[in-house]
Write an enzyme that holds these catalytic residues in place. Structure first.
Site, mmCIF file in Angstrom:
data_model
loop_
_atom_site.group_PDB
_atom_site.id
_atom_site.type_symbol
_atom_site.label_atom_id
_atom_site.label_comp_id
_atom_site.label_asym_id
_atom_site.label_seq_id
_atom_site.Cartn_x
_atom_site.Cartn_y
_atom_site.Cartn_z
ATOM 1 N N HIS A 1 -1.489 2.933 7.505
ATOM 2 C CA HIS A 1 -0.927 2.037 6.765
ATOM 3 C C HIS A 1 -1.681 0.720 6.121
ATOM 4 O O HIS A 1 -1.369 -0.025 6.928
ATOM 5 C CB HIS A 1 0.576 1.628 6.478
ATOM 6 C CG HIS A 1 1.116 1.330 5.380
ATOM 7 N ND1 HIS A 1 2.357 2.050 4.767
ATOM 8 C CD2 HIS A 1 1.004 0.110 4.604
ATOM 9 C CE1 HIS A 1 2.738 1.017 3.770
ATOM 10 N NE2 HIS A 1 1.984 0.105 3.842
ATOM 11 N N HIS B 1 -3.993 -1.298 2.898
ATOM 12 C CA HIS B 1 -4.375 -1.360 1.662
ATOM 13 C C HIS B 1 -5.908 -1.804 1.708
ATOM 14 O O HIS B 1 -6.024 -2.981 2.312
ATOM 15 C CB HIS B 1 -3.588 -2.249 0.880
ATOM 16 C CG HIS B 1 -2.117 -1.746 0.837
ATOM 17 N ND1 HIS B 1 -1.362 -1.150 -0.140
ATOM 18 C CD2 HIS B 1 -0.803 -1.857 1.620
ATOM 19 C CE1 HIS B 1 -0.266 -0.811 -0.233
ATOM 20 N NE2 HIS B 1 0.041 -1.407 0.979
ATOM 21 N N GLU C 1 11.607 -1.361 2.065
ATOM 22 C CA GLU C 1 10.716 -2.609 2.371
ATOM 23 C C GLU C 1 11.589 -3.713 1.523
ATOM 24 O O GLU C 1 12.462 -4.440 2.163
ATOM 25 C CB GLU C 1 9.568 -2.634 1.781
ATOM 26 C CG GLU C 1 8.645 -3.856 2.362
ATOM 27 C CD GLU C 1 7.364 -4.036 1.634
ATOM 28 O OE1 GLU C 1 7.030 -3.582 0.752
ATOM 29 O OE2 GLU C 1 6.423 -4.729 2.204
HETATM 30 N N1 ADE Z 1 0.815 -3.779 -1.826
HETATM 31 C C1 ADE Z 1 0.115 -4.513 -0.786
HETATM 32 N N2 ADE Z 1 0.932 -4.653 0.245
HETATM 33 C C2 ADE Z 1 2.127 -4.309 -0.124
HETATM 34 C C3 ADE Z 1 3.600 -4.149 0.391
HETATM 35 N N3 ADE Z 1 3.777 -4.606 1.600
HETATM 36 N N4 ADE Z 1 4.386 -3.561 -0.107
HETATM 37 C C4 ADE Z 1 4.102 -3.011 -1.223
HETATM 38 N N5 ADE Z 1 3.045 -3.003 -2.224
HETATM 39 C C5 ADE Z 1 1.890 -3.490 -1.596
HETATM 40 ZN ZN ZN Z 2 2.045 -1.597 2.276
#
Ligand code: ADE
Ligand code: ZN
Length: 325
Positions: free
Chosen positions: A10, A12, A193
């Site tokens: 995970h 980005h 989250e």
């Molecule tokens: N995009 C980048 N980080 C994120 C996160 N923690 N939650 C949702 N979208 C994201």
């Molecule tokens: Zn994320």
């Protein structure tokens, strides 16, 4: 344990851009984004929603395939320095070519070339998960899903969704996930989250994902925790991200320990490391101290990650071999 070989599921790609890298591009392109940095030069934001704004401002200077190639090289060098041997990264056609399929192919080509060079140099393998941005809405997500379906294969291996979890419902994105599934992509979604346990249930039921990005708020519903354990749903847990964004006050009170103890398949990732002042080594170090986890626990977590990776079976077998003590 900080030096163990690691798998990160995970990450980005834009979120892994060091602030100095983004400042350099901004200078080259004469774009003024000085407002997103603090006086020390770090990214500056007040909460998750402000983080999304800063993230998108930083991403605005990534304007060409070559910019993404340079970013990929920088990110993988840092990952390899943290002993990461395999990484799955979220990529958004929203940012890479404005959801135009031809442009997306060019970005992807540049990213893959940079990843191939990093693999030859540092032995780190990268795969891509195409990711619409939830707050950009379901219509844009459909265009993203079409890009994903057209490029699904041995390198684009998954489809996910990130962004503001409070924008819309998972079922609004079911069409896109169905399209991705039919193209052979494996599925994950950010949930649990900023949304509670219901958000995790919705993602599992309406998007039929096999992994959940974060998922930590499931801890508020122990029946759901048991269901996750029973079904073997894999959580891509990013503790440093959750703590930096204020979901949990400190490492000891992060629920990853409880998920682990209750038999849920947990993995460990950094999400957007420079934003949260973390690295994979730091995550392992902080977790080992908070929960008294030894090498055996981290080896088991990496074995779980290898099993849950969206790569082909030959790649998985190679990873499993490299994880052996
Ligand atoms: N995009 C980048 N980080 C994120 C996160 N923690 N939650 C949702 N979208 C994201
Ligand atoms: Zn994320």
């Amino acid at each position: 344990m900080t030096h163990l070989p690691k798998i990160e599921l995970h990450l980005h790609l834009e979120g892994a851009a060091p602030p100095a890298f983004i400042r350099g591009l901004a200078k080259e392109k004469h774009v003024d984004i000085s407002g997103i940095f603090d006086e020390r030069g770090d990214y500056s934001y007040t909460d998750f929603w402000d983080f999304l704004r800063v993230y998108e401002a930083a991403t605005s200077v990534l304007q060409t395939p070559e910019d993404y190639a340079r970013l990929t090289a920088a990110v993988l060098a840092e990952s390899a320095a943290n002993d990461v041997i395999y990484c799955e990264t979220f990529l958004s056609p929203d940012f890479c070519g404005g959801r135009d399929l031809g442009a997306w192919r060019e970005y992807l080509h540049a990213i893959r070339e940079a990843a191939d060079r990093a693999e030859a140099q540092d032995g780190i393998t990268l795969r891509g998960i195409v990711t619409p941005i939830r707050h950009f809405g379901p219509d844009k997500a459909r265009e993203v899903a079409l890009c994903a379906a057209e490029t699904a294969g041995d390198w684009i291996v998954g489809f996910g969704i990130g962004g503001d979890e409070k924008a819309g419902k998972p079922k609004d994105f079911a069409w896109s996930f169905d399209m991705a599934r039919e193209a052979g992509l494996r599925l994950t979604a950010h949930a649990g989250e900023w949304g509670g346990p219901e958000s995790v249930r919705d993602a599992l039921r309406d998007l039929r994902v096999e992994r959940i990005g974060h998922g930590v708020r499931a801890i508020e519903d122990l029946a759901l925790v048991d269901e996750l354990a029973e079904a073997g749903v894999v959580l891509e847990v990013c503790p440093g991200s959750n703590i930096a964004l204020g979901l949990y006050p400190d490492w000891r009170r992060h629920p990853i320990g409880q998920f682990h103890d209750r038999g849920v398949k947990v993995t460990v990732s950094t999400d957007d490391p420079p934003f949260f002042h973390t690295t994979m080594r730091n995550e392992y170090d902080r977790l080992s101290k908070a929960f008294d986890w030894d090498d055996g626990v981290f080896r088991a977590i990496n074995a779980t990650a290898a099993g849950a990776a969206f790569c082909d079976e030959a790649t998985r077998a190679r990873l499993q071999k490299r994880l052996e003590p």
